[in-house]
Design a protein around this motif. Structure first.
Motif, mmCIF file in Angstrom:
data_model
loop_
_atom_site.group_PDB
_atom_site.id
_atom_site.type_symbol
_atom_site.label_atom_id
_atom_site.label_comp_id
_atom_site.label_asym_id
_atom_site.label_seq_id
_atom_site.Cartn_x
_atom_site.Cartn_y
_atom_site.Cartn_z
ATOM 1 N N PRO A 206 0.809 -1.227 0.000
ATOM 2 C CA PRO A 206 0.000 0.000 0.000
ATOM 3 C C PRO A 206 0.841 1.274 0.000
ATOM 4 C CG PRO A 206 -0.854 -1.573 1.600
ATOM 5 C CD PRO A 206 0.480 -2.086 1.157
ATOM 6 N N MET A 207 2.122 1.173 0.349
ATOM 7 C CA MET A 207 3.014 2.321 0.355
ATOM 8 C C MET A 207 3.760 2.453 -0.967
ATOM 9 S SD MET A 207 4.536 1.617 4.184
ATOM 10 C CE MET A 207 5.703 2.961 4.123
ATOM 11 N N GLY A 208 3.415 1.578 -1.933
ATOM 12 C CA GLY A 208 4.012 1.688 -3.260
ATOM 13 C C GLY A 208 5.250 0.852 -3.481
ATOM 14 N N TYR A 209 5.575 -0.038 -2.549
ATOM 15 C CA TYR A 209 6.764 -0.874 -2.681
ATOM 16 C C TYR A 209 6.417 -2.252 -3.230
ATOM 17 C CZ TYR A 209 9.416 2.534 0.040
ATOM 18 O OH TYR A 209 10.037 3.676 0.469
ATOM 19 N N ILE A 210 7.268 -2.740 -4.110
ATOM 20 C CA ILE A 210 7.074 -4.035 -4.749
ATOM 21 C C ILE A 210 8.246 -4.942 -4.379
ATOM 22 C CG2 ILE A 210 6.699 -5.221 -6.947
ATOM 23 C CD1 ILE A 210 4.581 -3.091 -6.253
ATOM 24 N N LYS A 211 7.941 -6.206 -4.089
ATOM 25 C CA LYS A 211 9.027 -7.160 -3.850
ATOM 26 C C LYS A 211 9.681 -7.506 -5.188
ATOM 27 C CE LYS A 211 10.070 -11.901 -2.547
ATOM 28 N NZ LYS A 211 9.527 -13.237 -2.234
ATOM 29 N N VAL A 212 10.979 -7.250 -5.285
ATOM 30 C CA VAL A 212 11.717 -7.509 -6.517
ATOM 31 C C VAL A 212 12.283 -8.918 -6.521
ATOM 32 C CG1 VAL A 212 13.661 -6.771 -7.960
ATOM 33 C CG2 VAL A 212 12.282 -5.064 -6.753
ATOM 34 N N THR A 213 12.957 -9.304 -5.441
ATOM 35 C CA THR A 213 13.547 -10.637 -5.357
ATOM 36 C C THR A 213 13.900 -10.941 -3.914
ATOM 37 O OG1 THR A 213 15.220 -12.114 -6.325
ATOM 38 C CG2 THR A 213 15.954 -9.925 -5.672
ATOM 39 N N SER A 214 14.298 -12.174 -3.646
ATOM 40 C CA SER A 214 14.733 -12.570 -2.307
ATOM 41 C C SER A 214 15.682 -13.748 -2.431
ATOM 42 C CB SER A 214 13.532 -12.937 -1.423
ATOM 43 O OG SER A 214 12.873 -14.083 -1.942
ATOM 44 N N VAL A 215 16.479 -13.950 -1.384
ATOM 45 C CA VAL A 215 17.374 -15.100 -1.312
ATOM 46 C C VAL A 215 17.400 -15.564 0.134
ATOM 47 C CG1 VAL A 215 19.390 -13.583 -1.060
ATOM 48 C CG2 VAL A 215 19.711 -15.967 -1.746
ATOM 49 N N ARG A 216 17.371 -16.893 0.316
ATOM 50 C CA ARG A 216 17.327 -17.441 1.672
ATOM 51 C C ARG A 216 18.280 -18.616 1.796
ATOM 52 N NH1 ARG A 216 11.981 -18.832 5.312
ATOM 53 N NH2 ARG A 216 13.108 -19.409 7.193
ATOM 54 N N MET A 217 18.954 -18.674 2.937
ATOM 55 C CA MET A 217 19.778 -19.820 3.298
ATOM 56 C C MET A 217 19.508 -20.123 4.776
ATOM 57 S SD MET A 217 23.953 -20.285 3.156
ATOM 58 C CE MET A 217 24.197 -19.110 4.505
ATOM 59 N N GLN A 218 18.678 -21.122 5.011
ATOM 60 C CA GLN A 218 18.223 -21.438 6.363
ATOM 61 C C GLN A 218 17.671 -20.181 7.033
ATOM 62 O OE1 GLN A 218 21.271 -25.215 7.096
ATOM 63 N NE2 GLN A 218 20.675 -23.996 8.817
ATOM 64 N N GLY A 219 18.284 -19.740 8.130
ATOM 65 C CA GLY A 219 17.745 -18.593 8.857
ATOM 66 C C GLY A 219 18.129 -17.246 8.282
ATOM 67 N N LEU A 220 18.977 -17.234 7.262
ATOM 68 C CA LEU A 220 19.388 -15.979 6.637
ATOM 69 C C LEU A 220 18.430 -15.651 5.488
ATOM 70 C CD1 LEU A 220 23.291 -15.967 6.363
ATOM 71 C CD2 LEU A 220 21.860 -14.233 7.414
ATOM 72 N N LEU A 221 17.793 -14.503 5.573
ATOM 73 C CA LEU A 221 16.837 -14.094 4.547
ATOM 74 C C LEU A 221 17.114 -12.657 4.152
ATOM 75 C CD1 LEU A 221 14.222 -14.498 2.875
ATOM 76 C CD2 LEU A 221 12.951 -13.741 4.898
ATOM 77 N N LEU A 222 17.170 -12.413 2.856
ATOM 78 C CA LEU A 222 17.378 -11.069 2.336
ATOM 79 C C LEU A 222 16.309 -10.801 1.284
ATOM 80 C CD1 LEU A 222 18.989 -8.456 1.996
ATOM 81 C CD2 LEU A 222 20.576 -9.704 0.524
ATOM 82 N N ILE A 223 15.531 -9.743 1.475
ATOM 83 C CA ILE A 223 14.447 -9.399 0.565
ATOM 84 C C ILE A 223 14.689 -7.996 0.023
ATOM 85 C CG2 ILE A 223 11.953 -9.257 0.239
ATOM 86 C CD1 ILE A 223 11.586 -10.834 2.793
ATOM 87 N N LEU A 224 14.555 -7.841 -1.273
ATOM 88 C CA LEU A 224 14.705 -6.534 -1.917
ATOM 89 C C LEU A 224 13.338 -6.016 -2.348
ATOM 90 C CD1 LEU A 224 16.335 -4.247 -3.290
ATOM 91 C CD2 LEU A 224 16.504 -5.731 -5.305
ATOM 92 N N PHE A 225 12.964 -4.862 -1.812
ATOM 93 C CA PHE A 225 11.760 -4.154 -2.234
ATOM 94 C C PHE A 225 12.176 -2.874 -2.942
ATOM 95 C CE2 PHE A 225 10.069 -6.782 1.138
ATOM 96 C CZ PHE A 225 8.771 -7.060 0.750
ATOM 97 N N ALA A 226 11.340 -2.402 -3.848
ATOM 98 C CA ALA A 226 11.586 -1.139 -4.532
ATOM 99 C C ALA A 226 10.259 -0.481 -4.845
ATOM 100 C CB ALA A 226 12.378 -1.350 -5.820
ATOM 101 N N LYS A 227 10.265 0.831 -4.904
ATOM 102 C CA LYS A 227 9.059 1.521 -5.336
ATOM 103 C C LYS A 227 8.796 1.188 -6.798
ATOM 104 C CE LYS A 227 8.752 5.332 -2.079
ATOM 105 N NZ LYS A 227 8.644 6.806 -1.915
ATOM 106 N N GLN A 228 7.513 1.107 -7.146
ATOM 107 C CA GLN A 228 7.129 0.672 -8.490
ATOM 108 C C GLN A 228 7.749 1.543 -9.572
ATOM 109 O OE1 GLN A 228 2.930 -0.060 -8.931
ATOM 110 N NE2 GLN A 228 2.996 0.124 -11.150
#
Length: 344
Positions: free
Chosen positions: A6-28
């Motif tokens: 709702p704030m205009g951010y879109i999930k672009v991609t993510s990568v996970r290794m067990q408990g390590l999680l990295l998510i990239l969001f960007a405005k549309q």
């Protein structure tokens, strides 16, 4: 995704290794300028066989500037500061990207390094630590912070910047409380969770006139600038024995690239008819078998949430400025937007 969409951010991609999680969001609005996205991971736990420790990263081109985000979980305990450095250097050495001009982490213009780096506060006793924290005198602990100490003698750390640690050490807390460890182990408080950044030094920029991402007169005239606006933690969060660290940054950079494609909707769209639009290639670009154009519902949350899509065939990537018709599936939705991701 529910909070940020709702704030205009879109999930672009993510990568996970067990408990390590990295998510990239960007405005549309930025999506057409995010290209060459790649991610990778490195295990360092149990001699490299277990992913409970290590690093995950995401790299991409942003308006022509190469950025890399590296999330790490390094070796624990007070006496393993040197092992943490070894693991960090191992992660840097082993993380490779399939990009000729930025094959490794340090080849990128800006690198953000963060996560549970696990550096501790050495020498001080528990009473002094807690007294300093309770009185807000964090500066009394800075000179014995292991990461700060290592930075004085490790050249690789001297290339990174970090904001002042003007917040409580984020480890170790009793869960669902703001009380430091009361268990039998009584772990000493420490700033284990950190956010650092590195701007690529000019001296090691490679010169390649054929690359839009290397050093040039324009780069010297408009250097990329990184300013940290906030560096703090949220002590109210209680699910973990760590408190989450928050950093906000302002990146000032020249927009060296324009959108590769513009789209124009043809006619009035309705759910019971085929919808068509034209796309125009604004500049010469290398086509790929992975190029596609997607149709999204208004308010979509992820780049993978398309309602339908069409591959852009090689013979459709025509001369600069030529228009092509591209039909979409009928009856997909009424309230839609077309997005030319063109991210490869």
């Amino acid at each position: 995704m529910d909070t940020l969409a709702p704030m205009g951010y879109i999930k672009v991609t993510s990568v996970r290794m067990q408990g390590l999680l990295l998510i990239l969001f960007a405005k549309q609005v930025h999506l057409p300028f995010i290209r060459d996205i790649q991610s990778t991971y490195t295990r360092t736990g149990l001699f490299g066989y277990w992913g409970n420790k290590g690093g995950v990263s995401v790299r991409f081109s942003f308006y022509g500037h190469m950025l890399c985000f590296l999330n790490c979980h390094l070796a624990a305990h007070m006496n393993y500061a040197l092992q943490r450095m070894d693991e960090f250097e191992y992660i840097l050495d082993t993380q490779d990207f399939d990009m000729y001009n930025t094959p490794q982490v340090f080849d990128h213009k800006v690198v953000f390094w963060f996560g549970d780096l696990n550096f501790r506060i050495a020498d001080h006793g528990m009473h002094f630590l807690r007294s300093s924290i309770n009185n807000g005198r964090f500066n009394l602990l800075w000179n014995r912070d292991q990461l700060t100490m290592m930075k004085k003698k490790e050249a690789i750390l001297q290339e990174f910047e970090e904001g002042l640690l003007c917040f409580k050490p984020t480890y170790k807390f009793d869960r669902f409380s703001e009380t430091y460890d009361t268990s039998g182990k009584k772990r000493k408080p420490a700033w284990t969770d950190r956010i650092l950044w590195r701007i690529k030094p000019k001296a090691i920029d490679t010169e390649d006139e054929n690359s839009s991402t290397t050093s040039s007169a324009d780069d010297d005239e408009y250097p990329i600038k990184v300013t940290q606006d906030m560096y703090t933690c949220d002590v109210s969060y209680g699910v973990s024995d760590h408190k989450p660290v928050i950093g906000t940054f302002n990146l000032e950079m020249r927009k060296k690239e324009t959108a590769l494609v513009t789209l124009t909707v043809e006619g009035h769209w309705s759910a019971d008819e085929d919808a068509t639009f034209t796309y125009t290639i604004l500049e010469n670009c290398e086509s790929s078998t992975w190029d596609w154009i997607g149709l999204y519902k208004i308010g979509f949350k992820s780049a993978s949430d398309y309602s339908t899509f069409a591959w852009v065939k090689d013979d459709e990537v025509a001369a600069n400025g030529e228009q092509k018709w591209l039909p979409t599936a009928p009856g997909v939705c009424v309230h839609c937007c077309v997005c030319a991701l063109w991210m490869g």
